[in-house]
Scaffold this active site. Structure first.
Site, mmCIF file in Angstrom:
data_model
loop_
_atom_site.group_PDB
_atom_site.id
_atom_site.type_symbol
_atom_site.label_atom_id
_atom_site.label_comp_id
_atom_site.label_asym_id
_atom_site.label_seq_id
_atom_site.Cartn_x
_atom_site.Cartn_y
_atom_site.Cartn_z
ATOM 1 C CD GLU A 183 5.680 3.966 52.318
ATOM 2 O OE1 GLU A 183 6.155 2.817 52.239
ATOM 3 O OE2 GLU A 183 5.099 4.409 53.328
ATOM 4 C CG ASN A 235 2.836 -1.219 59.510
ATOM 5 O OD1 ASN A 235 2.800 -1.836 60.572
ATOM 6 N ND2 ASN A 235 3.841 -0.436 59.193
ATOM 7 C CD GLU A 284 7.346 0.514 57.053
ATOM 8 O OE1 GLU A 284 7.600 0.806 58.237
ATOM 9 O OE2 GLU A 284 6.292 0.809 56.504
ATOM 10 C CG HIS A 321 9.786 -0.188 60.898
ATOM 11 N ND1 HIS A 321 9.616 1.161 61.135
ATOM 12 C CD2 HIS A 321 11.118 -0.397 60.827
ATOM 13 C CE1 HIS A 321 10.818 1.740 61.217
ATOM 14 N NE2 HIS A 321 11.746 0.814 61.047
ATOM 15 N NE ARG A 326 11.504 1.923 65.721
ATOM 16 C CZ ARG A 326 11.289 3.137 65.205
ATOM 17 N NH1 ARG A 326 10.249 3.366 64.438
ATOM 18 N NH2 ARG A 326 12.111 4.129 65.482
ATOM 19 C CB THR A 367 5.735 6.408 64.285
ATOM 20 O OG1 THR A 367 5.656 5.737 63.031
ATOM 21 C CG2 THR A 367 5.193 7.816 64.132
ATOM 22 C CG HIS A 381 3.976 8.085 58.478
ATOM 23 N ND1 HIS A 381 3.426 8.723 59.549
ATOM 24 C CD2 HIS A 381 5.029 7.390 58.947
ATOM 25 C CE1 HIS A 381 4.140 8.430 60.624
ATOM 26 N NE2 HIS A 381 5.109 7.623 60.286
ATOM 27 N N GLY A 382 0.210 7.832 58.430
ATOM 28 C CA GLY A 382 -0.909 8.643 58.918
ATOM 29 C C GLY A 382 -2.171 8.556 58.064
ATOM 30 N NE ARG A 429 10.374 1.812 69.211
ATOM 31 C CZ ARG A 429 10.371 3.096 68.833
ATOM 32 N NH1 ARG A 429 9.234 3.669 68.482
ATOM 33 N NH2 ARG A 429 11.479 3.787 68.820
#
Ligand code: PXP
Length: 246
Positions: free
Chosen positions: A151, A7, A70, A43, A45, A100, A191-192, A49
């Site tokens: 996911e 990502n 995403e 992603h 958005r 996030t 994620h993370g 951003r």
């Protein structure tokens, strides 16, 4: 062997800090691919951003692996996806104020609208994953929606502050992955995830792909993108080789 989708949103975050043209997430994506990334994730958005429409359009043209977009399940985003045609869309919830993506989709309460969006995207030949918390109900609901894949949100596992929370969060992720595979869903996680916590998950054969951004881009400040991606790929591969057969 599980795939690694890198990502590159955070490269765009740095660029947007000065509203300039550098650093370019497109360049980062190309370097990640040459280092062995199996896919690129961005992603887009609603507030733009970090990733911009221009990034998505160029990425579609230049990347040679798989492009995973995403996005929120809104009309505007569906139109964008149908125009750009990424290889895969991961539908995520989106709140404007969040730092996030904070939690998985509420698949139960948005069943009909998600089913409609999933079918529009799949009819256009785009594979679709739903980003959900590791709960059996959510996984079963995704199966009924017909997304073909999920996911699993690994944020709570990744952020666990002590051994017992980490163990219980790992179990939730583990059980959700097994259920997902049993239902025939493509099973991804993200994620993370970082250079420490990836090993435990990468040892599981259920996971076909990991979407990892922040830890790789953060490390690349010190080592360069090539080395940061290679090291993550190496950890994923070694964890699987070392894992005992179940
Ligand atoms: N997967 C999803 C659905 C996400 O929203 C994110 C964050 O954009 C990631 C994976 C990557 O998370 P991280 O940047 O923490 O590796």
């Amino acid at each position: 062997m599980s795939r690694l989708s890198v990502n590159v949103d955070h490269v765009a975050t740095v660029r947007q800090a000065r509203l300039g043209i550098e650093p370019d997430p497109v360049m980062a994506a190309m370097l990640a691919e040459t280092a062995g990334a199996d896919g690129i994730t961005v992603h887009l958005r609603e507030d733009r951003r970090h990733i911009q429409d221009r990034d998505l359009q160029i990425l579609r043209k230049v990347i040679k692996t798989r492009l995973n977009l995403e996005m929120a399940a809104t009309g505007e985003m569906v139109d964008t996806a149908l125009e750009v045609k990424p290889d895969m869309v991961t539908l995520v919830p989106e709140k404007r104020q969040e730092l996030t993506t904070e939690g998985g989709l509420d698949v139960k309460n948005n069943f009909d609208s998600l089913k409609y969006v999933v079918s529009r995207l799949m009819d256009a030949g785009i594979s679709v994953n739903l980003f959900v918390d590791p709960s059996p109900d959510a996984v079963k609901t995704c199966h009924r929606i017909g997304s073909g894949g999920i996911e699993i949100h690994t944020g709570r596992y990744a952020e666990a502050q002590n051994v017992s929370t980490r163990a219980s969060e790992f179990k939730r992720v583990h059980d959700a992955a097994i259920l997902s595979k049993r239902l025939g869903l493509k099973t991804h996680a993200g994620h993370g995830l970082d250079y420490r916590n990836i090993r435990e998950l990468a040892a599981m054969k259920e996971f076909e792909e990991f979407a990892i951004g922040f830890s790789i881009i953060a490390r690349s400040l010190y080592t360069g993108i090539h080395e940061a991606v290679r090291e993550m790929k190496r950890l994923i591969e070694e964890a699987r080789i070392a894992a005992p057969e179940r």
